[in-house]
Design a protein around this motif. Structure first.
Motif, PDB file in Angstrom:
ATOM      1  N   TYR A 126      13.432 -53.265  63.681  1.00  0.00           N
ATOM      2  CA  TYR A 126      13.478 -52.252  62.608  1.00  0.00           C
ATOM      3  C   TYR A 126      14.464 -52.552  61.484  1.00  0.00           C
ATOM      4  CZ  TYR A 126      11.440 -49.157  66.286  1.00  0.00           C
ATOM      5  OH  TYR A 126      10.661 -48.591  67.265  1.00  0.00           O
ATOM      6  N   TYR A 140      20.952 -49.840  63.291  1.00  0.00           N
ATOM      7  CA  TYR A 140      20.496 -51.161  63.748  1.00  0.00           C
ATOM      8  C   TYR A 140      21.236 -52.297  63.050  1.00  0.00           C
ATOM      9  CZ  TYR A 140      16.779 -48.144  65.405  1.00  0.00           C
ATOM     10  OH  TYR A 140      16.088 -47.130  66.003  1.00  0.00           O
ATOM     11  N   PHE A 147      26.506 -49.263  67.700  1.00  0.00           N
ATOM     12  CA  PHE A 147      25.457 -48.261  67.448  1.00  0.00           C
ATOM     13  C   PHE A 147      25.431 -47.217  68.570  1.00  0.00           C
ATOM     14  CE2 PHE A 147      20.613 -47.439  67.595  1.00  0.00           C
ATOM     15  CZ  PHE A 147      20.766 -46.217  66.944  1.00  0.00           C
ATOM     16  N   LYS A 151      25.795 -43.276  68.210  1.00  0.00           N
ATOM     17  CA  LYS A 151      24.894 -42.257  68.775  1.00  0.00           C
ATOM     18  C   LYS A 151      25.697 -41.207  69.551  1.00  0.00           C
ATOM     19  CE  LYS A 151      20.659 -43.055  70.554  1.00  0.00           C
ATOM     20  NZ  LYS A 151      19.529 -43.709  71.255  1.00  0.00           N
ATOM     21  N   GLY A 307      15.933 -39.221  60.790  1.00  0.00           N
ATOM     22  CA  GLY A 307      15.469 -39.044  62.173  1.00  0.00           C
ATOM     23  C   GLY A 307      14.870 -37.669  62.377  1.00  0.00           C
ATOM     24  N   GLY A 308      15.449 -36.671  61.716  1.00  0.00           N
ATOM     25  CA  GLY A 308      15.053 -35.294  62.001  1.00  0.00           C
ATOM     26  C   GLY A 308      14.101 -34.677  61.010  1.00  0.00           C
ATOM     27  N   THR A 311       9.981 -35.814  61.307  1.00  0.00           N
ATOM     28  CA  THR A 311       9.507 -35.498  62.652  1.00  0.00           C
ATOM     29  C   THR A 311       9.352 -33.976  62.824  1.00  0.00           C
ATOM     30  OG1 THR A 311      11.823 -35.684  63.273  1.00  0.00           O
ATOM     31  CG2 THR A 311      10.398 -37.533  63.859  1.00  0.00           C
ATOM     32  N   MET A 376       6.328 -47.187  69.555  1.00  0.00           N
ATOM     33  CA  MET A 376       7.675 -47.689  69.297  1.00  0.00           C
ATOM     34  C   MET A 376       7.722 -49.183  69.589  1.00  0.00           C
ATOM     35  SD  MET A 376       9.178 -44.353  70.987  1.00  0.00           S
ATOM     36  CE  MET A 376       7.808 -43.234  70.811  1.00  0.00           C
ATOM     37  N   ARG A 378       9.721 -53.106  69.912  1.00  0.00           N
ATOM     38  CA  ARG A 378      10.906 -53.928  70.182  1.00  0.00           C
ATOM     39  C   ARG A 378      10.479 -55.366  69.907  1.00  0.00           C
ATOM     40  NH1 ARG A 378      12.248 -49.348  70.286  1.00  0.00           N
ATOM     41  NH2 ARG A 378      12.868 -48.100  72.081  1.00  0.00           N
ATOM     42  N   PRO A 460       7.479 -38.069  73.755  1.00  0.00           N
ATOM     43  CA  PRO A 460       7.508 -37.932  72.291  1.00  0.00           C
ATOM     44  C   PRO A 460       8.887 -38.212  71.702  1.00  0.00           C
ATOM     45  CG  PRO A 460       7.458 -35.772  73.333  1.00  0.00           C
ATOM     46  CD  PRO A 460       7.307 -36.775  74.431  1.00  0.00           C
ATOM     47  N   PHE A 461       9.937 -38.241  72.548  1.00  0.00           N
ATOM     48  CA  PHE A 461      11.277 -38.541  72.049  1.00  0.00           C
ATOM     49  C   PHE A 461      11.741 -39.928  72.503  1.00  0.00           C
ATOM     50  CE2 PHE A 461      10.944 -33.936  72.022  1.00  0.00           C
ATOM     51  CZ  PHE A 461      11.447 -33.625  70.772  1.00  0.00           C
ATOM     52  N   HIS A 466      17.247 -46.246  73.462  1.00  0.00           N
ATOM     53  CA  HIS A 466      16.972 -45.777  72.098  1.00  0.00           C
ATOM     54  C   HIS A 466      16.411 -44.358  72.068  1.00  0.00           C
ATOM     55  CE1 HIS A 466      18.188 -49.419  70.174  1.00  0.00           C
ATOM     56  NE2 HIS A 466      17.579 -50.078  71.144  1.00  0.00           N
ATOM     57  N   CYS A 468      15.836 -40.452  71.730  1.00  0.00           N
ATOM     58  CA  CYS A 468      16.267 -39.517  70.686  1.00  0.00           C
ATOM     59  C   CYS A 468      17.456 -38.683  71.170  1.00  0.00           C
ATOM     60  CB  CYS A 468      15.100 -38.599  70.350  1.00  0.00           C
ATOM     61  SG  CYS A 468      15.448 -37.474  68.997  1.00  0.00           S
ATOM     62  N   GLY A 470      18.262 -36.087  69.140  1.00  0.00           N
ATOM     63  CA  GLY A 470      18.064 -34.849  68.384  1.00  0.00           C
ATOM     64  C   GLY A 470      17.071 -33.897  69.034  1.00  0.00           C
TER      65      GLY A 470
HETATM   66  C1  HEM Z   1      15.202 -41.670  68.304  1.00  0.00           C
HETATM   67  C2  HEM Z   1      11.414 -38.628  67.995  1.00  0.00           C
HETATM   68  C3  HEM Z   1      14.299 -35.266  65.994  1.00  0.00           C
HETATM   69  C4  HEM Z   1      17.845 -38.528  65.705  1.00  0.00           C
HETATM   70  C5  HEM Z   1      13.939 -41.130  68.394  1.00  0.00           C
HETATM   71  C6  HEM Z   1      12.806 -41.777  69.022  1.00  0.00           C
HETATM   72  C7  HEM Z   1      11.752 -40.924  68.923  1.00  0.00           C
HETATM   73  C8  HEM Z   1      12.199 -39.731  68.248  1.00  0.00           C
HETATM   74  C9  HEM Z   1      10.345 -41.155  69.438  1.00  0.00           C
HETATM   75  C10 HEM Z   1      12.818 -43.152  69.698  1.00  0.00           C
HETATM   76  C11 HEM Z   1      12.597 -44.300  68.714  1.00  0.00           C
HETATM   77  C12 HEM Z   1      12.443 -45.640  69.398  1.00  0.00           C
HETATM   78  O1  HEM Z   1      12.577 -45.752  70.623  1.00  0.00           O
HETATM   79  O2  HEM Z   1      12.154 -46.634  68.717  1.00  0.00           O
HETATM   80  C13 HEM Z   1      11.881 -37.448  67.447  1.00  0.00           C
HETATM   81  C14 HEM Z   1      11.100 -36.221  67.311  1.00  0.00           C
HETATM   82  C15 HEM Z   1      11.915 -35.271  66.757  1.00  0.00           C
HETATM   83  C16 HEM Z   1      13.208 -35.901  66.537  1.00  0.00           C
HETATM   84  C17 HEM Z   1       9.645 -36.081  67.751  1.00  0.00           C
HETATM   85  C18 HEM Z   1      11.649 -33.826  66.413  1.00  0.00           C
HETATM   86  C19 HEM Z   1      10.571 -33.159  66.714  1.00  0.00           C
HETATM   87  C20 HEM Z   1      15.500 -35.851  65.745  1.00  0.00           C
HETATM   88  C21 HEM Z   1      16.638 -35.177  65.138  1.00  0.00           C
HETATM   89  C22 HEM Z   1      17.633 -36.104  65.048  1.00  0.00           C
HETATM   90  C23 HEM Z   1      17.121 -37.356  65.606  1.00  0.00           C
HETATM   91  C24 HEM Z   1      16.668 -33.710  64.735  1.00  0.00           C
HETATM   92  C25 HEM Z   1      19.022 -35.931  64.541  1.00  0.00           C
HETATM   93  C26 HEM Z   1      19.792 -34.918  64.842  1.00  0.00           C
HETATM   94  C27 HEM Z   1      17.439 -39.641  66.405  1.00  0.00           C
HETATM   95  C28 HEM Z   1      18.284 -40.796  66.657  1.00  0.00           C
HETATM   96  C29 HEM Z   1      17.528 -41.692  67.420  1.00  0.00           C
HETATM   97  C30 HEM Z   1      16.232 -41.070  67.605  1.00  0.00           C
HETATM   98  C31 HEM Z   1      19.724 -40.997  66.167  1.00  0.00           C
HETATM   99  C32 HEM Z   1      18.014 -42.990  68.038  1.00  0.00           C
HETATM  100  C33 HEM Z   1      17.329 -44.236  67.563  1.00  0.00           C
HETATM  101  C34 HEM Z   1      17.672 -45.420  68.412  1.00  0.00           C
HETATM  102  O3  HEM Z   1      18.503 -45.366  69.323  1.00  0.00           O
HETATM  103  O4  HEM Z   1      17.092 -46.485  68.162  1.00  0.00           O
HETATM  104  N1  HEM Z   1      13.541 -39.887  67.932  1.00  0.00           N
HETATM  105  N2  HEM Z   1      13.134 -37.219  66.956  1.00  0.00           N
HETATM  106  N3  HEM Z   1      15.829 -37.158  66.001  1.00  0.00           N
HETATM  107  N4  HEM Z   1      16.216 -39.843  67.003  1.00  0.00           N
HETATM  108 FE1  HEM Z   1      14.721 -38.507  67.041  1.00  0.00          FE
END
Ligand code: HEM
Length: 523
Positions: A126, A140, A147, A151, A307-308, A311, A376, A378, A460-461, A466, A468, A470
């Motif tokens: 990414y 990243y 990182f 987080k 991120g937020g 989504t 997602m 890698r 979904p998260f 990695h 989420c 949030g």
């Molecule tokens: C990582 C989904 C809300 C911050 C991720 C990932 C997914 C995701 C699928 C994994 C990405 C990967 O593995 O490549 C969602 C969904 C959300 C949401 C569906 C709401 C419905 C948020 C919010 C925040 C946030 C509100 C911030 C407060 C992050 C961060 C990562 C992340 C910092 C870490 C990325 C990493 O470690 O590579 N999210 N997200 N997300 N999300 Fe969310």
């Protein structure tokens, strides 16, 4: 044999080309001939050259370089399901010069999400794109361990105490936002409406009151320019000499300056009264005791916004569309509020939102059917990685791809997978609930315990290192917004229309235009 065949076909192609130059004096005809020859040689290479039997099967494509890009881009889930029928749970396809190996099913999810950091990397997949949006030395673009620390800071800033303060702010922002809808009944475009609302709620709660109040004085434009640098084309071509790329860079610098100014003011005035994520980052220090530099804080804040924002915006848009299609559910959701909170006028709070189980199930069901991030990636950084379950070897530089968006609509795990049925999460009678997914061993990657198995088909998260951070804030925000919307409006779809199809052309999956909802004021 690959080398021999490749050399031979090159010799043949060039001999024919030289012969054609002698025979044909018209340059443009020669160009056409060369193109045809390259194409024939490409197709015959795919058809004749035996692929390493240890590697996953390669999906056939007629188009050199672009590969299966068009089909994947238009309907990725349909493409993946079609390939799964032909090749099984593991296969490779070509995507604009990249080799992408898809690993499906619960085991595929586990393999991609649990892969060791020295074998495959999200940063390698990414960062070429994200560093231009978030800025340098963060996410990243930082060493992996840094990182993970970043987080941890963000996660630590999302405390129960801050959530308690966020709920009334979200409700207030939502109520104020819909006051601008002057007509008692009308149409709203679901995605653009909720994008505008969520940028207000998310920036109020996470970015701080200064950013929220500057939203309509230029910050929204900066955000728009940054967003134009966060499109699928930027993933393919991270840096082109185009105006949108230049505007992205300028916007990032201006955004960083803006944060620096706010941070300086808060520090100079010793203003610690803010219960937002920005304040939590200002007060954090790295493990070695160094305070977080301002440009790191700015980068993390931009990353959190990205991120937020999309989504949550798309999830609230899809939930509204699904509810507009199901008046019975809206009725049940109102009855739930009356039963659990006493009335539809009771204040929504962090505590009482937890009691709204059907509302939570609706959000969860939206995330199952319409996950904003359905796949997602890698990048393999070791010489090869081996998917032990099938024995496949995936070579260096290939992209590994987990697709929860496909497992989440697989009837192996969910009954009637294409039906929007939030009650499945309450009754727990789907096959997914009978599965033993276990918990990941070693589930603290540096930002706290990750209490979920990456073997689950419902992710979904994401999962693993990695995952989420949030999720809790996301659910809280979505529940507070949707609980308010159903108090304000009756919802329906346009006459004769159903829930729209998915549009996969942006970074998150949004409803295809037009995605109108008919709203009717309840008071
Ligand atoms: C990582 C989904 C809300 C911050 C991720 C990932 C997914 C995701 C699928 C994994 C990405 C990967 O593995 O490549 C969602 C969904 C959300 C949401 C569906 C709401 C419905 C948020 C919010 C925040 C946030 C509100 C911030 C407060 C992050 C961060 C990562 C992340 C910092 C870490 C990325 C990493 O470690 O590579 N999210 N997200 N997300 N999300 Fe969310």
């Amino acid at each position: 044999s690959v080398f021999l065949y490749g050399t031979l076909s090159l010799v043949v192609v060039f001999s024919i080309h030289i012969l054609s130059q002698l025979v044909c004096p018209f340059f443009f005809l020669q160009v056409y001939k060369v193109k045809i020859l390259i194409f024939i040689s490409y197709i015959s290479t795919l058809k004749v050259v035996p692929r390493d039997p240890n590697q996953p099967k390669l999906v056939f494509s007629w188009v050199p370089f672009l590969g299966n890009g068009v089909e994947f881009g238009m309907n990725p889930i349909g493409f993946i399901q079609k390939c799964q029928k032909l090749y099984g749970d593991v296969f490779t396809f070509k995507l604009v010069g990249k080799s992408v190996t898809v690993c499906l099913g619960a085991d595929g999810n586990q393999f991609v999400f649990n892969n060791k950091q020295n074998l495959s990397s999200a940063a390698e997949a990414y960062n070429d794109m994200t560093k231009h949006v978030f800025g340098f030395d963060v996410v990243y673009d930082a060493p992996h361990s840094v990182f993970m620390e970043q987080k941890r800071f963000i996660k630590a800033g999302l405390t129960l105490e801050s959530f308690r303060a966020h709920v009334p702010l979200i409700v207030k922002e939502t109520t104020e936002f819909f006051k601008d809808f002057k007509k008692p009944t009308g149409y709203m475009d679901a995605y653009s409406t909720f994008s505008k609302l969520i940028i207000c709620t998310a920036s109020r709660c996470l970015m701080g009151k200064e950013i929220r109040s500057a939203l309509h004085e230029g910050v929204a434009d900066l955000y728009y320019d940054l967003d134009q640098g966060f499109q699928p084309i930027n993933f393919m071509f991270p840096n082109l000499p185009l105006p949108s790329y230049r505007r992205r860079d300028v916007a990032r610098e201006k955004m960083a300056e803006l944060y620096s100014k706010i941070i300086r003011r808060r520090k100079e005035e010793n203003d610690t009264s803010n219960n937002d994520l920005l304040q939590a980052l200002i007060e954090s220090t790295y493990k070695d005791g160094t305070p977080i530099p301002d440009h790191h804080i700015a980068g993390m804040m931009i990353a959190v916004l990205f991120g937020g924002q999309h989504t949550s915006a798309t999830t609230s848009a899809w939930t509204t569309l699904e509810l507009a299609n199901r008046p019975d559910l809206v009725q049940a959701l109102r009855e739930e509020q009356i039963a659990k909170l006493g009335s539809l006028k009771a204040d929504l709070t962090f505590e009482n939102l937890k009691e709204l189980t059907l509302m939570e199930a609706c959000i969860k069901e939206t995330l199952r059917l319409h996950p904003p991030i359905f796949q997602m990636m890698r990048k393999v950084i070791a010489d090869k990685v081996v998917f032990e379950k099938t024995g496949h070897e995936i070579p260096k530089n290939d992209f590994l791809c987990a697709v929860p968006g496909a497992t989440q609509v697989d009837e192996q795990y969910f009954n009637e997978p294409l039906t929007y049925n939030p009650y499945r999460w309450i009754e727990k009678s789907d096959p997914v609930h009978q599965m033993e997914v276990g918990e990941d061993a070693n589930a603290d990657y540096g930002f706290g315990i990750v209490g979920i198995s990456s073997r689950s088909p419902f992710l979904p998260f994401g999962a693993g290192r990695h995952r989420c951070i949030g999720e809790q804030f996301g659910y809280l925000q979505l529940k507070a917004v949707m609980a308010t919307v159903i108090r304000l409006y009756d919802l329906s779809l346009e006459e004769g229309k159903g829930v729209p199809e998915s549009d996969y052309t942006s970074m998150v999956v949004v409803p295809k235009h037009p995605a109108n909802v008919v709203y009717t004021c309840r008071e």
